[in-house]
Enzyme design. Structure first.
Site, short mmCIF file in Angstrom:
data_model
loop_
_atom_site.label_atom_id
_atom_site.label_comp_id
_atom_site.label_asym_id
_atom_site.label_seq_id
_atom_site.Cartn_x
_atom_site.Cartn_y
_atom_site.Cartn_z
CE LYS C 97 -3.53 2.66 2.59
NZ LYS C 97 -4.01 2.86 3.72
N GLY C 158 -9.64 9.11 9.11
CA GLY C 158 -9.78 9.26 10.52
C GLY C 158 -10.86 9.97 11.04
CB ALA C 184 -9.23 7.66 4.21
N GLY C 185 -12.14 7.42 6.01
CA GLY C 185 -13.49 8.29 5.97
C GLY C 185 -14.48 7.49 6.14
CG ASN C 206 -7.25 0.81 11.14
OD1 ASN C 206 -7.49 0.49 12.14
ND2 ASN C 206 -6.02 1.31 10.86
CB THR C 207 -10.27 4.91 12.77
OG1 THR C 207 -9.37 5.59 12.07
CG2 THR C 207 -10.64 5.58 14.02
#
Ligand code: SF4
Lengths: 66, 372, 258
Positions: C97, C158, C184-185, C206-207
């Site tokens: 990545k 995040g 992301a997001g 992830n988050t």
């Protein structure tokens, strides 16, 4: 002879190789990657790669991260 | 280099025909309501017999998409036939090598005369057309034609024999901006029945031409099937697949689709699978909904009534006042024609009809001022 | 749900999991199992010379899927190429990545350096998944440079804001020849589902999973949301508004008069 490994100084015998350094640090070799002065040294060449005083050695491994 | 041939290899004509026939009204409605870009499967639904009960919805969506992307404009262009020499034998064409007709290739002087005349009618976008006879009309001839006419027109497009990447690059440097090359039919096993001799008989060479044009960096590539040869629904699904492949691969290039339709009973080649005007309208709308950015072009093969009516519903480019013989604008003898035209109005009359619908006739596609 | 194919490799899960920010190795393992992910991103770190291997990585030892090392922490193409080579050496994988964010605050990717690095790394045989802005032209350029997939961001990393870049993502999905992974997001299963309904090939989360009250439950929720969205996309979503009845036919009337 002194080299810098991951930012901290390490004393090694003259003529020591990357292999000797990893052993001295008691690191598990699996999953490691080593660079000397920002050039990758593949595992297969650790025992041939002789270190010199002042060399910067970077040892990394994978860790958690997104 | 991988080309569309690799894609075509895994497509089966009969399977696709069956898939089109089995589309239902639900497939059509789903395609019409798609939130994201339509795929070829949606396109199949839109050209299927099932969609014939949804023509109003298709027309209305097509109109909305065309308006949003192209505004209330219609681009006008005119063909100039440079040569009717041809070493190929295409059974549907008046220029076919076996036809004993007078052959003519315009000289530089004759070209200028034709060009200045059509320029005086208002045209700034010209389409240069030839048959295929590399001894008479080679790339050097084409390059000098483009160079010669470039000061007269804002835009020069070509509809000539397929060429190599290097040749297309030469034409690009000379000032050509678009090349139209029609596959005629994607039905590989019967292609040879229509194209009996000459270089055009080689299916792959023609099929891979748009890849070569993309590779060469041509600004615009025109695709089309000769409607009437094989089942138009199936051929159009192949063309849509080809188009989507090209758009994704050569994403800097614009694309255009034309609808050359063999009309029955015109004394020319009798089409085996004729298409009605209603079906032609369905096909135009299907392309627009499949691809809102696509240029859709309609020639003077179609009637004035049809052309005036479909304007604004999807078509963006119209040829006008066309003659299909070399020297046709400056002579009165039209015995050299490729096909006879249906809409024989003058450029001015066509422009007036466009204005009468509340649209603006645009005589050139874009300005080359900023191009080196 | 059709399998996801990247660079000739087939995956049954379309949910990529980031391994950062978990409270414990066990929490990550639970999320990994519940989410049924087959792709987990890992970062590269300097080894702590005081010994002790990373317990998080020990936990990943039994992971059957693909580990996807990232280049986070690098600031330009040169550093990224170096990091990639180190990652390949450490993990014995060509998967990468590629992420280059010189800005430490928002962690927004640098498009120019990313393209440069992608060109170099593709020649070295890496399977590159670049993390980038939702920029359609950049995606095409990366594809031409040899990227195996593209990972446009849905919103700042995040931020849990969902698909703020939706209009651009639609264009990217429409014209891409390589898989599109929205990264992301994505802060809620509904965001992931929405991305899949739009036709994204996969999402990376992830988050939202790592910091959930129960990462295991949240991992399962994302698994379900991703497969629901993908299945909906594959089976064809119904029209946004019903077709109006065709009482009058003003636009097609001309066809009958011809
Ligand atoms: S269609 Fe073209 S190639 Fe075929 S005979 Fe006519 S001019 Fe020649």
């Amino acid at each position: 002879m002194r080299v810098i490994c991951n930012g901290s100084e390490q004393d090694l015998a003259d003529g020591a190789t990357v292999q000797n350094l990893i052993e001295q640090l008691e690191l598990e070799p699996r999953g490691l990657a080593v660079a000397v002065n920002d050039a990758l040294v593949p595992k297969t060449r650790w025992s041939l790669a002789v270190l010199f005083a002042g060399d910067r050695v970077t040892v990394i491994r994978a860790a958690q991260g997104g | 280099m991988s080309t569309f041939q690799n894609v075509l290899d895994v497509m089966d004509w009969d399977q696709i025909s069956q898939a089109i026939a089995s589309k239902t009204i639900h497939d059509v409605d789903r395609a019409l309501g798609r939130r994201s870009q339509l795929d070829v499967d949606d396109f199949m639904a839109l050209v299927s017999p099932a969609a014939t009960t949804r023509l109003e919805a298709m027309a209305s969506l097509s109109r909305e998409l065309t308006m949003r992307r192209f505004g209330k404009t219609a681009q006008l262009y005119i063909p100039i036939y440079l040569s009717n020499e041809c070493t190929n034998q295409c059974v549907y064409c008046g220029f076919s090598a076996e036809n004993e007709i007078a052959r003519k290739t315009l000289t530089a002087n004759e070209m200028i005369q034709e060009a200045e005349l059509v320029r005086s009618w208002g045209f700034e976008h010209v389409l240069l057309v030839t048959g295929e006879d590399a001894r008479q009309v080679d790339v050097d001839y084409l390059v000098s034609a483009v160079e010669l006419l470039r000061p007269i027109f804002a835009q020069i497009s070509l509809e000539v024999q397929p060429l190599s990447v290097a040749d297309y690059q030469r034409l690009l440097v000379a000032g050509a901006t678009a090349v139209y090359v029609y596959q005629e039919t994607y039905h590989q096993s019967v292609y040879k029945n229509y194209h009996k001799k000459g270089k055009k008989a080689i299916f792959d060479w023609r099929l891979e031409t748009p890849d070569r044009l993309g590779e060469a960096g041509m600004r615009k590539i025109g695709l089309g099937c000769l409607i009437g040869l094989e089942d138009w629904r199936t051929d159009s699904v192949f063309l849509a697949t080809h188009l989507r492949y090209l758009e994704k691969k050569y994403w800097r290039t614009r694309f255009s689709v034309a609808f050359p339709r063999l009309r029955p009973h015109t004394g020319e080649f009798e089409p085996k699978n004729p298409q009605s005007e209603k079906e032609l309208a369905q096909l135009i709308w299907a392309y627009r909904i499949f691809d809102p950015d696509l240029e859709l072009s309609l020639s003077t093969r179609e009637s004035a009534d049809f052309r005036d009516s479909i304007l604004g519903l999807g078509i963006t480019h119209l040829s006008a006042a066309s003659r299909t013989d070399p020297g046709g604008y400056t002579t009165t003898d039209h015995s050299l024609e490729q096909f006879s035209i249906n809409d024989d109005r003058s450029a001015n009359e066509v422009a007036q009809a466009i204005r009468a619908k509340g649209y603006e006739p645009v005589w050139k596609d874009w300005d080359a001022v900023l191009e080196s | 749900m059709k399998p996801l194919i990247i660079a000739g490799h087939s995956f049954n899960s379309r949910l990529f999991l980031g391994s950062g920010k978990f409270s414990s190795p066990q929490a990550m393992l639970d999320a990994m199992n519940a989410s049924e992910t087959e792709m987990i991103t890992v970062a590269l770190r300097r080894v702590d010379l005081q010994g002790k291997s990373d317990p998080m990585l020990e936990a990943l030892k039994n992971f059957k899927g693909q580990l996807l090392p990232n280049t986070s922490g690098v600031r330009d193409a040169k550093e990224a190429v170096f990091a990639a080579q180190m990652a390949r050496e450490a993990l014995g994988t060509r998967w990468l990545k590629l992420e280059i964010h010189p800005d430490p605050r928002w962690l927004l990717p640098d498009p120019i350096e990313t393209l440069k690095a992608c060109e170099i790394l593709a020649k070295e045989g890496f399977i590159i998944l670049p993390y980038i802005q939702a920029d359609p032209v950049l995606c095409k350029r990366l594809e031409e440079a040899g990227a195996a997939a593209v990972m446009p961001l849905g919103a700042p990393i995040g931020s849990n804001q969902g698909l703020q870049t939706r209009a651009m993502l639609e264009i990217i999905i429409a014209q891409s020849r390589v898989p599109v992974v929205v990264d992301a997001g994505i802060g809620a299963p509904s965001h992931a589902c929405e991305a899949m309904e739009m036709g994204a090939d996969a999402v990376l989360v992830n988050t939202a999973i790592a910091v959930a009250g129960s990462p295991a439950i949240m991992g399962r929720c994302f698994r379900d949301a991703v497969s629901a969205g993908r299945d909906a996309y594959e089976s064809g979503l119904p029209a946004r508004h019903a077709q109006s009845a065709e009482a009058s036919s003003p636009l097609t009337a001309f066809l009958d008069k011809l």
